[in-house]
Design a protein around this motif. Sequence first.
Motif, short mmCIF file in Angstrom:
data_model
loop_
_atom_site.label_atom_id
_atom_site.label_comp_id
_atom_site.label_asym_id
_atom_site.label_seq_id
_atom_site.Cartn_x
_atom_site.Cartn_y
_atom_site.Cartn_z
N LEU A 1 39.44 19.96 39.59
CA LEU A 1 38.99 21.08 40.41
C LEU A 1 37.60 20.73 40.92
CD1 LEU A 1 39.03 24.07 41.43
CD2 LEU A 1 38.08 24.68 39.18
N VAL A 2 37.46 20.68 42.22
CA VAL A 2 36.16 20.42 42.84
C VAL A 2 35.75 21.70 43.57
CG1 VAL A 2 34.87 19.05 44.51
CG2 VAL A 2 36.66 17.97 43.11
N ILE A 3 34.70 22.32 43.08
CA ILE A 3 34.21 23.57 43.69
C ILE A 3 33.08 23.21 44.63
CG2 ILE A 3 33.16 25.81 43.26
CD1 ILE A 3 34.47 25.72 40.46
N ARG A 4 33.26 23.52 45.89
CA ARG A 4 32.25 23.24 46.91
C ARG A 4 31.40 24.48 47.20
NH1 ARG A 4 32.34 18.98 49.85
NH2 ARG A 4 31.63 20.12 51.67
N ASN A 5 31.99 25.65 47.07
CA ASN A 5 31.28 26.91 47.31
C ASN A 5 31.03 27.58 45.96
OD1 ASN A 5 30.41 29.47 47.92
ND2 ASN A 5 32.17 30.02 49.16
N LEU A 6 29.84 27.45 45.45
CA LEU A 6 29.53 27.97 44.12
C LEU A 6 29.59 29.49 44.05
CD1 LEU A 6 26.62 25.56 43.10
CD2 LEU A 6 29.08 25.35 42.69
N ASP A 7 29.59 30.17 45.19
CA ASP A 7 29.67 31.63 45.20
C ASP A 7 31.01 32.15 44.69
OD1 ASP A 7 27.10 31.82 46.20
OD2 ASP A 7 27.75 31.94 48.29
N ILE A 8 32.05 31.31 44.66
CA ILE A 8 33.35 31.77 44.18
C ILE A 8 33.45 31.75 42.65
CG2 ILE A 8 34.50 31.07 46.31
CD1 ILE A 8 35.78 28.75 44.68
N ILE A 9 32.44 31.18 41.98
CA ILE A 9 32.43 31.15 40.51
C ILE A 9 32.08 32.55 40.02
CG2 ILE A 9 31.36 30.22 38.43
CD1 ILE A 9 30.87 27.63 40.01
N LYS A 10 32.96 33.12 39.21
CA LYS A 10 32.73 34.47 38.68
C LYS A 10 32.27 34.46 37.23
CE LYS A 10 33.63 36.16 42.52
NZ LYS A 10 32.47 36.35 43.35
N LYS A 11 32.66 33.41 36.49
CA LYS A 11 32.31 33.37 35.07
C LYS A 11 32.42 31.93 34.57
CE LYS A 11 33.93 35.12 30.62
NZ LYS A 11 35.00 35.85 29.96
N VAL A 12 31.47 31.54 33.72
CA VAL A 12 31.51 30.25 33.05
C VAL A 12 31.24 30.51 31.57
CG1 VAL A 12 30.45 27.97 32.83
CG2 VAL A 12 30.60 29.05 35.08
N ALA A 13 32.15 30.02 30.75
CA ALA A 13 32.01 30.23 29.30
C ALA A 13 32.34 28.94 28.57
CB ALA A 13 32.94 31.34 28.83
N GLU A 14 31.52 28.61 27.58
CA GLU A 14 31.80 27.46 26.74
C GLU A 14 32.93 27.83 25.78
OE1 GLU A 14 29.49 24.63 23.57
OE2 GLU A 14 28.31 25.61 25.14
N VAL A 15 33.93 26.95 25.66
CA VAL A 15 35.06 27.22 24.74
C VAL A 15 35.14 26.16 23.65
CG1 VAL A 15 36.45 28.51 26.38
CG2 VAL A 15 36.67 26.04 26.31
#
Length: 119
Positions: free
Chosen positions: A105-119
Amino acid sequence: MCKLDRVQYQVTISVSSDVYYIDLDDEEFKQKWNQIRASLEQRANEIWKKYRRGNAKKRHNIDGIILELAIKKGMFDETPDFMVKCTYTSFIPNTTSNFPNGRELVIRNLDIIKKVAEV
């Protein structure tokens, strides 16, 4: 043997009707990609030759360069917010597995990130 420390993240992205993405495994896209690649391959190789060293230089994988050139030239319907691709790993030297063992997964638009969690 060297022990590698690894961290795994779960990333939640917003995929709505106004988010444009490219599935690099989509059959329709593959046809378009072949045309794009043919038209930009020479320029991508010129850029690649300027790399001094590193893994990108060793692999001579110019697809990333071609993708960036295509985006800059407006060759897609829109600028992609993200791209996805099944990946394959070589288990036997100089071969590629027939089975996908990952999904990039390559995210180019960081605004679409809603949540990041370490698992």
